[in-house]
Motif scaffolding. Structure first.
Motif, PDB file in Angstrom:
ATOM      1  N   TRP A   4     -98.989 -37.009 -63.616  1.00  0.00           N
ATOM      2  CA  TRP A   4     -99.291 -35.601 -63.287  1.00  0.00           C
ATOM      3  C   TRP A   4     -98.037 -34.740 -63.382  1.00  0.00           C
ATOM      4  CZ3 TRP A   4    -102.442 -36.826 -58.213  1.00  0.00           C
ATOM      5  CH2 TRP A   4    -103.703 -37.308 -58.565  1.00  0.00           C
TER       6      TRP A   4
ATOM      7  N   MET B 249     -96.736 -33.986 -67.002  1.00  0.00           N
ATOM      8  CA  MET B 249     -97.510 -33.001 -67.765  1.00  0.00           C
ATOM      9  C   MET B 249     -97.351 -31.589 -67.204  1.00  0.00           C
ATOM     10  SD  MET B 249    -101.047 -34.995 -68.785  1.00  0.00           S
ATOM     11  CE  MET B 249    -101.471 -35.487 -67.100  1.00  0.00           C
TER      12      MET B 249
ATOM     13  N   ARG C 196    -103.510 -42.469 -75.371  1.00  0.00           N
ATOM     14  CA  ARG C 196    -102.833 -41.842 -74.234  1.00  0.00           C
ATOM     15  C   ARG C 196    -101.394 -42.324 -74.123  1.00  0.00           C
ATOM     16  NH1 ARG C 196    -105.625 -40.476 -68.618  1.00  0.00           N
ATOM     17  NH2 ARG C 196    -106.235 -38.733 -69.958  1.00  0.00           N
TER      18      ARG C 196
ATOM     19  N   TYR D 176    -104.277 -35.334 -71.808  1.00  0.00           N
ATOM     20  CA  TYR D 176    -105.320 -35.277 -70.784  1.00  0.00           C
ATOM     21  C   TYR D 176    -106.683 -35.682 -71.344  1.00  0.00           C
ATOM     22  CZ  TYR D 176    -108.130 -33.516 -66.933  1.00  0.00           C
ATOM     23  OH  TYR D 176    -109.014 -33.407 -65.891  1.00  0.00           O
TER      24      TYR D 176
ATOM     25  N   ALA E   8    -110.202 -40.668 -65.978  1.00  0.00           N
ATOM     26  CA  ALA E   8    -109.624 -40.051 -64.785  1.00  0.00           C
ATOM     27  C   ALA E   8    -110.295 -40.588 -63.524  1.00  0.00           C
ATOM     28  CB  ALA E   8    -109.767 -38.540 -64.853  1.00  0.00           C
TER      29      ALA E   8
ATOM     30  N   ARG F 192    -111.542 -36.210 -60.504  1.00  0.00           N
ATOM     31  CA  ARG F 192    -111.972 -35.094 -61.333  1.00  0.00           C
ATOM     32  C   ARG F 192    -112.388 -33.938 -60.443  1.00  0.00           C
ATOM     33  NH1 ARG F 192    -115.067 -39.181 -64.136  1.00  0.00           N
ATOM     34  NH2 ARG F 192    -114.140 -39.711 -66.148  1.00  0.00           N
TER      35      ARG F 192
END
Length: 262
Positions: A81, A84, A144, A190, A203, A206
């Motif tokens: 997190w 990004m 990813r 993402y 994820a 969410r």
């Protein structure tokens, strides 16, 4: 009888009225404020991270499928997190500095890069530790993983570009362009698990949906995330103060600082 409402507002007052919303853009105002925030951020970050790790490694239940290997999530996900969001913040402040020419925006852009790079490296390293028992390999060319590796290269490229250009103004503008262009990679990271068939799981949390994890796991993850965010903000502010002193050296307000005068 003359009403005072008919008199025009003096220009000085009009300028002063806007000052509360913009005054922190001045390095001389921002520098002492950041210094006051640093001890609190470090203390809060240490307490939250310690509580999250204790809860996550000591009390959270074992995952039915992955066993105890999943516990790396308490560092891996917050690092992802941060890597990004910090890059998006770096691109945003670079764009603000490029358009408006604000000195502090460029300084903040530069201060964000090392923290984001470290978060991206932590994300990849913890991901490798997680992938070895889960996938049977330290690294796979998953969409990813590859896009996060590209994010790390963008951070390192930004830092190298800033160091290679001697003129700070040219370095700032070149770095801002690289940051804005590279921001395209963040949505790729993402949405990569949705756009392509990847090994990486989707994820866990969410917006608008219930989390797919036990309450103890979720609490530990959120505590670790808040603790690492406090550390990230503190590290950026500490680095920003150093950049401000370097670039504002020679100004009267810098010379009057106790740490400089000493």
């Amino acid at each position: 009888m003359t009403s005072t409402l008919l008199h025009p507002v003096p220009p000085g007052l009009r300028r002063g009225a806007a000052r509360p919303s913009w005054k922190y853009a001045a390095p001389s105002v921002f520098y002492p404020l950041a210094g006051r925030l640093l001890p609190w951020l470090y203390a809060v970050g240490a307490l939250l991270l310690a509580a999250g790790l204790v809860l996550g490694f000591g009390f959270a239940p074992t995952d039915a499928q992955q066993g105890d290997a999943y516990r790396i999530i308490f560092l891996h996900v917050p690092a992802a997190w941060i890597s990004m969001v910090v890059y998006l913040a770096m691109a945003f402040w670079g764009a603000v500095g490029y358009v408006f020419g604000t000195r502090l925006s460029f300084m903040l852009m530069k201060a964000l890069a090392p923290t984001g790079a470290l978060a991206a490296f932590l994300c990849l390293w913890t991901g490798a530790l997680w992938g070895r028992p889960t996938w049977g390999a330290w690294w796979v060319w998953d969409a990813r993983l590859t896009s996060v590796l590209l994010l790390l290269f963008l951070y390192l490229g930004f830092i190298a570009l800033q160091a290679a250009i001697e003129d700070p103004r040219r370095a700032d503008r070149a770095g801002a362009l690289l940051a804005v262009v590279g921001a395209v990679n963040v949505p790729v990271i993402y949405f990569s698990v949705q756009w392509w068939n990847t090994l990486h799981q989707g994820a866990t949390i969410r917006l608008g949906a219930a989390p797919s994890m036990a309450p103890d796991m979720l609490a530990a993850l959120l505590l670790c995330a808040l603790g690492l965010w406090a550390w990230a903000i503190a590290s950026v502010l500490r680095r920003l103060r150093a950049i401000v002193l370097e670039r504002e050296a020679g100004n009267d307000w810098v010379l009057k600082l106790p740490e400089v005068g000493a």
